[in-house]
Each structure stands twice: as structure tokens, then as C-alpha cells.
Design an enzyme around this catalytic site. Structure first.
Site, PDB file in Angstrom:
ATOM      1  N   GLY A 285       0.874  -1.179   0.000  1.00 47.14           N
ATOM      2  CA  GLY A 285       0.000   0.000   0.000  1.00 47.14           C
ATOM      3  C   GLY A 285       0.906   1.223   0.000  1.00 47.14           C
ATOM      4  N   GLY A 286       0.757   2.008  -1.044  1.00 47.65           N
ATOM      5  CA  GLY A 286       1.626   3.179  -1.196  1.00 47.65           C
ATOM      6  C   GLY A 286       0.830   4.465  -1.198  1.00 47.65           C
TER       7      GLY A 286
ATOM      8  N   GLN B 280      -1.411   7.323   1.380  1.00 46.80           N
ATOM      9  CA  GLN B 280      -0.997   8.379   2.303  1.00 46.80           C
ATOM     10  C   GLN B 280      -0.067   7.853   3.397  1.00 46.80           C
ATOM     11  OE1 GLN B 280      -1.693  11.264   1.024  1.00 46.80           O
ATOM     12  NE2 GLN B 280      -3.480  12.042   2.094  1.00 46.80           N
TER      13      GLN B 280
ATOM     14  N   ARG C  44     -11.307   5.782   5.785  1.00 49.09           N
ATOM     15  CA  ARG C  44     -12.679   6.237   6.074  1.00 49.09           C
ATOM     16  C   ARG C  44     -13.004   7.551   5.398  1.00 49.09           C
ATOM     17  NH1 ARG C  44     -13.759   6.632  12.355  1.00 49.09           N
ATOM     18  NH2 ARG C  44     -11.513   6.650  12.718  1.00 49.09           N
TER      19      ARG C  44
ATOM     20  N   ASN D 261     -12.183  -3.889   2.564  1.00 47.08           N
ATOM     21  CA  ASN D 261     -10.792  -4.088   2.966  1.00 47.08           C
ATOM     22  C   ASN D 261     -10.463  -5.562   3.209  1.00 47.08           C
ATOM     23  OD1 ASN D 261     -10.301  -1.445   2.579  1.00 47.08           O
ATOM     24  ND2 ASN D 261     -10.047  -0.884   4.729  1.00 47.08           N
TER      25      ASN D 261
ATOM     26  N   ILE E 148      -1.926  -2.239   9.371  1.00 52.51           N
ATOM     27  CA  ILE E 148      -2.481  -0.937   9.780  1.00 52.51           C
ATOM     28  C   ILE E 148      -3.900  -0.757   9.228  1.00 52.51           C
ATOM     29  CG2 ILE E 148      -2.118   1.571   9.783  1.00 52.51           C
ATOM     30  CD1 ILE E 148       0.791   1.187   9.316  1.00 52.51           C
ATOM     31  N   SER E 149      -4.233  -1.477   8.157  1.00 54.20           N
ATOM     32  CA  SER E 149      -5.533  -1.310   7.494  1.00 54.20           C
ATOM     33  C   SER E 149      -6.689  -1.561   8.464  1.00 54.20           C
ATOM     34  CB  SER E 149      -5.658  -2.286   6.316  1.00 54.20           C
ATOM     35  OG  SER E 149      -4.504  -2.243   5.504  1.00 54.20           O
TER      36      SER E 149
ATOM     37  N   HIS F 145      -9.404  -1.472  18.304  1.00 63.66           N
ATOM     38  CA  HIS F 145      -9.170  -0.150  17.718  1.00 63.66           C
ATOM     39  C   HIS F 145     -10.492   0.387  17.193  1.00 63.66           C
ATOM     40  CE1 HIS F 145      -6.938   3.079  16.017  1.00 63.66           C
ATOM     41  NE2 HIS F 145      -7.105   2.734  14.764  1.00 63.66           N
TER      42      HIS F 145
HETATM   43  N1  APR Z   1      -3.321  -4.269  -3.009  1.00 65.60           N
HETATM   44  C1  APR Z   1      -2.425  -3.311  -2.664  1.00 65.60           C
HETATM   45  N2  APR Z   1      -2.733  -2.040  -2.469  1.00 65.60           N
HETATM   46  C2  APR Z   1      -3.998  -1.691  -2.633  1.00 65.60           C
HETATM   47  C3  APR Z   1      -5.010  -2.617  -2.958  1.00 65.60           C
HETATM   48  C4  APR Z   1      -4.613  -3.957  -3.165  1.00 65.60           C
HETATM   49  N3  APR Z   1      -5.498  -4.901  -3.488  1.00 65.60           N
HETATM   50  N4  APR Z   1      -6.177  -1.947  -3.028  1.00 65.60           N
HETATM   51  C5  APR Z   1      -5.922  -0.669  -2.745  1.00 65.60           C
HETATM   52  N5  APR Z   1      -4.612  -0.503  -2.506  1.00 65.60           N
HETATM   53  C6  APR Z   1      -3.864   0.712  -2.205  1.00 65.60           C
HETATM   54  C7  APR Z   1      -4.453   1.942  -2.881  1.00 65.60           C
HETATM   55  O1  APR Z   1      -4.077   1.980  -4.245  1.00 65.60           O
HETATM   56  C8  APR Z   1      -3.848   3.073  -2.062  1.00 65.60           C
HETATM   57  O2  APR Z   1      -2.645   3.557  -2.636  1.00 65.60           O
HETATM   58  O3  APR Z   1      -3.909   1.026  -0.833  1.00 65.60           O
HETATM   59  C9  APR Z   1      -3.545   2.413  -0.714  1.00 65.60           C
HETATM   60  C10 APR Z   1      -4.291   3.014   0.446  1.00 65.60           C
HETATM   61  O4  APR Z   1      -3.893   4.316   0.580  1.00 65.60           O
HETATM   62  P1  APR Z   1      -4.868   5.510   0.982  1.00 65.60           P
HETATM   63  O5  APR Z   1      -6.140   5.353   0.236  1.00 65.60           O
HETATM   64  O6  APR Z   1      -4.122   6.772   0.858  1.00 65.60           O
HETATM   65  O7  APR Z   1      -5.191   5.185   2.523  1.00 65.60           O
HETATM   66  P2  APR Z   1      -4.265   5.463   3.820  1.00 65.60           P
HETATM   67  O8  APR Z   1      -4.626   6.781   4.397  1.00 65.60           O
HETATM   68  O9  APR Z   1      -2.858   5.188   3.505  1.00 65.60           O
HETATM   69  O10 APR Z   1      -4.858   4.356   4.816  1.00 65.60           O
HETATM   70  C11 APR Z   1      -4.720   2.985   4.531  1.00 65.60           C
HETATM   71  O11 APR Z   1      -4.899   2.336   6.833  1.00 65.60           O
HETATM   72  O12 APR Z   1      -5.469   3.532   8.749  1.00 65.60           O
HETATM   73  C12 APR Z   1      -5.918   2.653   7.759  1.00 65.60           C
HETATM   74  O13 APR Z   1      -8.266   3.161   7.613  1.00 65.60           O
HETATM   75  C13 APR Z   1      -7.026   3.264   6.942  1.00 65.60           C
HETATM   76  O14 APR Z   1      -7.656   1.225   5.884  1.00 65.60           O
HETATM   77  C14 APR Z   1      -6.955   2.442   5.704  1.00 65.60           C
HETATM   78  C15 APR Z   1      -5.458   2.135   5.547  1.00 65.60           C
END
Ligand code: APR
Length: 322
Positions: A10-11, A13, A83, A96, A119-120, A176
Site C-alpha cells: 500500500g503506497g 498516504q 474512512r 478491505n 495498519i488497514s 481499535h
Molecule cells: N493491493 C495493494 N494495495 C492496494 C489494494 C490492493 N489490493 N487496493 C488498494 N490498494 C492501495 C491503494 O491503491 C492506495 O494507494 O492502498 C492504498 C491506500 O492508501 P490511501 O487510500 O491513501 O489510505 P491510507 O490513508 O494510507 O490508509 C490505509 O490504513 O489507517 C488505515 O483506515 C485506513 O484502511 C486504511 C489504511
């Protein structure tokens, strides 16, 4: 000696801040995985190009294929949606869970010896799924929630008392979610009980009210940020929290940190992931610390545990868990 390899799954935020912190602290080489084409390559290139300025020697790369994470020592998982205002973490469950299932398969295949920090959200449920799909031992699969929730609680206490946050120790247990359990009785400023300091400032009655407000704010702290950001959820602080955990493992620090870990009878809970203090070192979760809770605290813990159980039941109903 080989530098540790840190895979960020996951890249978005949080993933971006994680990569930058890994680099600034020279924790290890970073590979960032995301399904969005070229994005993790671009983000890590951007961070790497600051290496001369910030003076770090680690390698950073991005990938859209799980092969890229091969041999990772530690995986930090933020894949999944964040969220939106008005949503609870639990509203993210189905979306998720589908993502985490894929991620867990990728980790199982390409980084079978790694430690996994999830963390998700909803956190406790996603860690449970990660454990089930990877089949890794419990000491290697755990979640970040308590380090951040505790830091939030400590920050509010420091602001309230006008003291350095470095001296504040505050611990949050449980799931959490809205039912998390900030442990008021154990909160202290370098050994001085927080309640005693609040009573000196306000008198007994008002001190209680002030503490109740801080407990409430801690429980809703993630939501408070979501409501302000409007386009996502907290990302600086969750990244810092996960980095503290990764560092404890990589450097075998034996840190005592609240971690979402698999309980086996501790706190009266069996076979469930919940936030508790643990010793975190080179073997991941090396020991679970069982505190003696009083009746009121245990009651709050039970409520929180039941909320997590409810999520796990939902996951079973939806076919994600057996
Ligand atoms: N495989 C890998 N990455 C994925 C997939 C997948 N199948 N689906 C989505 N992603 C990536 C998205 O492309 C995105 O870059 O996961 C990333 C999530 O990043 P953001 O949307 O910016 O979310 P972020 O704020 O980083 O939070 C991620 O952590 O705190 C928790 O609730 C929050 O579940 C959320 C997670």
C-alpha cells in the site's frame, strides 16, 4: 551484513510517510507495492532523490508485482480504503477484507519468513484475516493501533497539564474502535499519577470531568481527523506508530508497546486479536503483558473485546474466516 528489507504494501498516504520515515531513520531498504500502476515507483523515486539532502543510504523502489517483495524481512500493510467523514472503521470491513486477503496471499508466497504489521482498518479484523490466510505464527502477525491511540491520549494529557509529552506515559488497551480502553489509573507524568495532578489543578470533581473528556477525545481521535481532512484519514501519526514497532523488531529493542496481538487466555480472552501491552523484539511479539485490571477496567475491556468478537463473527458470516 545484509540491510533489512522492508516491504510497504500500500503506497497511499500512510505508505508514503512510512517510506520517508524508513529512509530518514535508515531502517532498511524499502520496496513499496501498490496496485496503482507506476505510483509506488514515482513516490519512492521522489523520496530517494532527497537522499543527498537528508543524508540517507538506503535503497527505495516501487513495484506493482508481488515478486518485488521477495525475501522481505518485514511487511507493513496499509492496503485498503480509508474512512470518509461519518464512516466508522467497521464500515470498511468487506472492501478491505477482500484487499487484505489478496495481500496476505502475496506475502505468504513471496515473503514467507517476514514479520507482518497491519495498519488497514478495521484493524483487529484485518489482523485476524492476515493471520488466517498467511498461516504465520502469531508472534509474526500483529497490528498497529495501540501505539497511536496511546500517543493520542498522552498528547491530550500533556496539553492539558502543560507538561512535556516526553514525560507522559499513557496506555490504551482493547480493540481499535469506539470502545477502546484508555487506562486512566496507570496514566502518569514521569511517575506522578495524572489524576493526582489534575486534582491539584481542578479539585476532585472537575478533574474527573476533564479526564472523561480526554478519554472521549482519545476514542474519537481518528474520527476527529477524518472530519477535518474530509478526503481521507490520519496518516502521519499511524505511520510514526508503525515505524516505532518495526524499529523495535529490526533492532531487537524489547520495547513495551501496546500492540494488537493474538491472546491465548490473557485478560480472559482466548484466540482473539486485541490491543494489549507486549514486549516487541527480534522475535516479534515475544511476550504478552497481562495487567491486573480493576472491575471497571475489566468491564470496559470486555465491552471492547465483544466489539472485536462481533467483527470476527461478521467476517465468518461473510465467508472471510473459517
Ligand atoms: N493491493 C495493494 N494495495 C492496494 C489494494 C490492493 N489490493 N487496493 C488498494 N490498494 C492501495 C491503494 O491503491 C492506495 O494507494 O492502498 C492504498 C491506500 O492508501 P490511501 O487510500 O491513501 O489510505 P491510507 O490513508 O494510507 O490508509 C490505509 O490504513 O489507517 C488505515 O483506515 C485506513 O484502511 C486504511 C489504511
Amino acid at each position: 551484513f545484509k540491510r533489512p528489507k522492508i516491504a510497504l504494501i500500500g503506497g497511499g498516504q500512510i505508505g508514503g510517510v512510512l517510506a520517508q520515515l524508513c529512509a530518514l531513520r535508515e531502517l532498511g531498504d524499502v520496496v513499496m507495492f501498490d496496485i496503482v500502476q507506476d505510483m509506488p515507483q514515482g513516490k519512492t523515486l521522489d523520496i530517494a532523490e532527497a537522499s543527498r539532502i537528508d543524508g540517507f543510504d538506503v535503497k527505495l523502489s516501487g513495484t506493482n508485482s508481488y515478486e518485488g517483495i521477495a525475501g522481505a524481512d518485514i511487511c507493513i500493510v496499509t492496503a485498503g480504503l480509508p474512512r470518509k467523514p461519518g464512516m466508522s472503521r467497521d464500515d470498511l470491513l468487506t472492501t478491505n477484507a477482500n484487499i487484505i486477503k489478496q495481500v496476505a496471499e502475496g506475502i505468504k508466497t513471496y515473503a514467507p519468513d517476514s514479520f507482518v504489521i497491519v495498519i488497514s482498518n478495521p484493524l483487529d479484523a484485518m489482523v485476524t484475516l492476515m493471520k488466517e490466510v498467511t498461516g504465520f505464527p502469531a508472534n509474526r502477525v500483529f497490528g498497529q493501533a495501540g501505539v497511536l491511540d496511546s500517543s493520542r491520549f498522552a498528547t491530550f494529557i500533556a496539553w492539558e497539564l502543560g507538561v512535556s509529552v516526553k514525560d507522559v506515559n499513557a496506555l490504551v488497551l482493547g480493540g481499535h474502535g469506539d470502545t477502546m480502553v484508555p487506562l486512566v489509573r496507570y496514566a502518569n507524568v514521569n511517575g506522578c499519577p495524572v489524576m493526582e495532578l489534575l486534582e491539584q489543578k481542578y479539585g476532585a470533581e472537575k478533574a474527573k470531568e476533564v479526564m472523561e473528556e480526554m478519554v472521549k477525545r482519545t476514542r474519537n481521535a481518528g474520527g476527529e481527523v477524518v472530519a477535518l481532512l474530509k478526503t481521507g484519514s490520519a496518516f502521519y501519526s499511524p505511520a510514526s506508530a508503525a515505524i516505532q514497532m518495526a524499529e523495535a523488531v529490526i533492532k531487537d529493542e524489547k520495547r513495551v508497546l501496546p500492540v494488537c496481538a493474538l491472546l491465548n487466555g490473557e485478560y480472559g480472552v482466548k484466540n482473539l486479536y486485541v490491543g494489549v501491552p507486549v514486549v516487541l523484539g527480534a522475535n516479534g511479539v515475544e511476550k504478552i503483558i497481562e495487567l491486573k485490571l480493576n472491575e471497571e477496567e475489566q468491564k470496559m475491556m470486555d465491552v471492547s473485546v465483544n466489539a472485536v468478537k462481533g467483527l470476527v463473527e461478521d467476517m465468518k458470516r461473510l465467508g472471510f474466516l473459517s
